[in-house]
Motif scaffolding. Structure first.
Motif, PDB file in Angstrom:
ATOM      1  N   MET A 152       0.692  -1.210   0.520  1.00  0.00           N
ATOM      2  CA  MET A 152       0.322   0.143  -0.064  1.00  0.00           C
ATOM      3  C   MET A 152       0.315   1.310  -0.296  1.00  0.00           C
ATOM      4  O   MET A 152      -0.324   2.104  -0.241  1.00  0.00           O
ATOM      5  CB  MET A 152      -1.156   0.006   0.989  1.00  0.00           C
ATOM      6  CG  MET A 152      -2.276  -0.644   0.881  1.00  0.00           C
ATOM      7  SD  MET A 152      -3.447  -1.322   2.464  1.00  0.00           S
ATOM      8  CE  MET A 152      -3.968   0.612   2.088  1.00  0.00           C
ATOM      9  N   GLU A 153       2.022   0.990   0.504  1.00  0.00           N
ATOM     10  CA  GLU A 153       3.218   3.142   0.653  1.00  0.00           C
ATOM     11  C   GLU A 153       3.108   2.625  -0.856  1.00  0.00           C
ATOM     12  O   GLU A 153       4.269   3.716  -0.660  1.00  0.00           O
ATOM     13  CB  GLU A 153       3.927   2.416   1.706  1.00  0.00           C
ATOM     14  CG  GLU A 153       3.683   2.604   3.033  1.00  0.00           C
ATOM     15  CD  GLU A 153       4.589   2.256   4.499  1.00  0.00           C
ATOM     16  OE1 GLU A 153       3.976   2.660   5.472  1.00  0.00           O
ATOM     17  OE2 GLU A 153       5.613   1.721   4.337  1.00  0.00           O
ATOM     18  N   LEU A 161      -7.367   2.612  -6.443  1.00  0.00           N
ATOM     19  CA  LEU A 161      -8.720   2.731  -5.699  1.00  0.00           C
ATOM     20  C   LEU A 161      -9.238   1.660  -5.209  1.00  0.00           C
ATOM     21  O   LEU A 161      -9.278   1.148  -3.684  1.00  0.00           O
ATOM     22  CB  LEU A 161      -9.133   3.709  -5.620  1.00  0.00           C
ATOM     23  CG  LEU A 161     -10.822   4.194  -4.550  1.00  0.00           C
ATOM     24  CD1 LEU A 161      -9.640   4.469  -3.200  1.00  0.00           C
ATOM     25  CD2 LEU A 161     -11.210   5.093  -4.752  1.00  0.00           C
ATOM     26  N   GLU A 162      -9.012   1.240  -5.816  1.00  0.00           N
ATOM     27  CA  GLU A 162     -10.387  -0.874  -5.337  1.00  0.00           C
ATOM     28  C   GLU A 162      -9.336  -1.466  -5.035  1.00  0.00           C
ATOM     29  O   GLU A 162      -9.958  -1.923  -4.136  1.00  0.00           O
ATOM     30  CB  GLU A 162     -11.347  -1.474  -6.740  1.00  0.00           C
ATOM     31  CG  GLU A 162     -11.780  -2.444  -6.327  1.00  0.00           C
ATOM     32  CD  GLU A 162     -13.048  -3.550  -7.213  1.00  0.00           C
ATOM     33  OE1 GLU A 162     -12.995  -3.642  -7.344  1.00  0.00           O
ATOM     34  OE2 GLU A 162     -12.098  -1.792  -8.835  1.00  0.00           O
ATOM     35  N   PHE A 220      -6.365  -2.651   2.349  1.00  0.00           N
ATOM     36  CA  PHE A 220      -6.908  -2.166   3.702  1.00  0.00           C
ATOM     37  C   PHE A 220      -7.778  -2.723   4.125  1.00  0.00           C
ATOM     38  O   PHE A 220      -7.838  -3.346   5.406  1.00  0.00           O
ATOM     39  CB  PHE A 220      -7.583  -0.755   3.153  1.00  0.00           C
ATOM     40  CG  PHE A 220      -8.087  -0.385   4.877  1.00  0.00           C
ATOM     41  CD1 PHE A 220      -6.602   0.612   5.428  1.00  0.00           C
ATOM     42  CD2 PHE A 220      -9.649  -0.567   5.644  1.00  0.00           C
ATOM     43  CE1 PHE A 220      -7.348   1.068   6.767  1.00  0.00           C
ATOM     44  CE2 PHE A 220      -9.564   0.238   6.386  1.00  0.00           C
ATOM     45  CZ  PHE A 220      -8.841   1.128   7.274  1.00  0.00           C
ATOM     46  N   SER A 221      -8.614  -3.897   3.657  1.00  0.00           N
ATOM     47  CA  SER A 221      -9.792  -4.553   4.511  1.00  0.00           C
ATOM     48  C   SER A 221      -9.130  -5.926   4.851  1.00  0.00           C
ATOM     49  O   SER A 221      -9.660  -5.843   6.318  1.00  0.00           O
ATOM     50  CB  SER A 221     -10.932  -4.922   3.537  1.00  0.00           C
ATOM     51  OG  SER A 221     -11.652  -5.443   3.524  1.00  0.00           O
ATOM     52  N   LYS A 222      -8.859  -6.483   4.279  1.00  0.00           N
ATOM     53  CA  LYS A 222      -7.449  -7.532   4.336  1.00  0.00           C
ATOM     54  C   LYS A 222      -6.406  -7.138   5.956  1.00  0.00           C
ATOM     55  O   LYS A 222      -6.455  -8.119   6.756  1.00  0.00           O
ATOM     56  CB  LYS A 222      -6.743  -8.115   2.945  1.00  0.00           C
ATOM     57  CG  LYS A 222      -6.215  -9.407   3.811  1.00  0.00           C
ATOM     58  CD  LYS A 222      -6.543 -10.729   3.964  1.00  0.00           C
ATOM     59  CE  LYS A 222      -6.494 -11.513   3.974  1.00  0.00           C
ATOM     60  NZ  LYS A 222      -6.512 -13.007   4.324  1.00  0.00           N
TER      61      LYS A 222
END
Length: 74
Positions: free
Chosen positions: A21-22, A28-29, A35-37
């Protein structure tokens, strides 16, 4: 039947998610999916830590390790 959660692997997976993510290379998806995981892994890690803490607490209460005791000399 669910498989037992592996705390160490959970931390490794969480670290990979953070690094990915960094990087800023996700859509975005994909970011939302990662993020959810990550949130789910964080909950599982926290739950495993809480269980370990409870077990340690039970063991130390049973053996009365809550009070300091002097070491016996050899």
């Amino acid at each position: 039947m669910s498989e037992k959660f592996n705390f160490n692997q959970g931390l490794i997976d969480l670290e990979k998610i953070v690094k990915t993510m960094e990087s800023g290379d996700l859509s975005l998806e994909d970011s939302l999916n990662h993020f959810s995981k990550g949130v789910e892994l964080t909950k599982q890690c926290q739950s495993a830590l809480n269980k370990a803490e409870q077990k340690i607490s039970m063991l130390t209460e049973q053996d009365n390790y809550t009070n300091e005791k002097p070491l016996k000399r050899l």
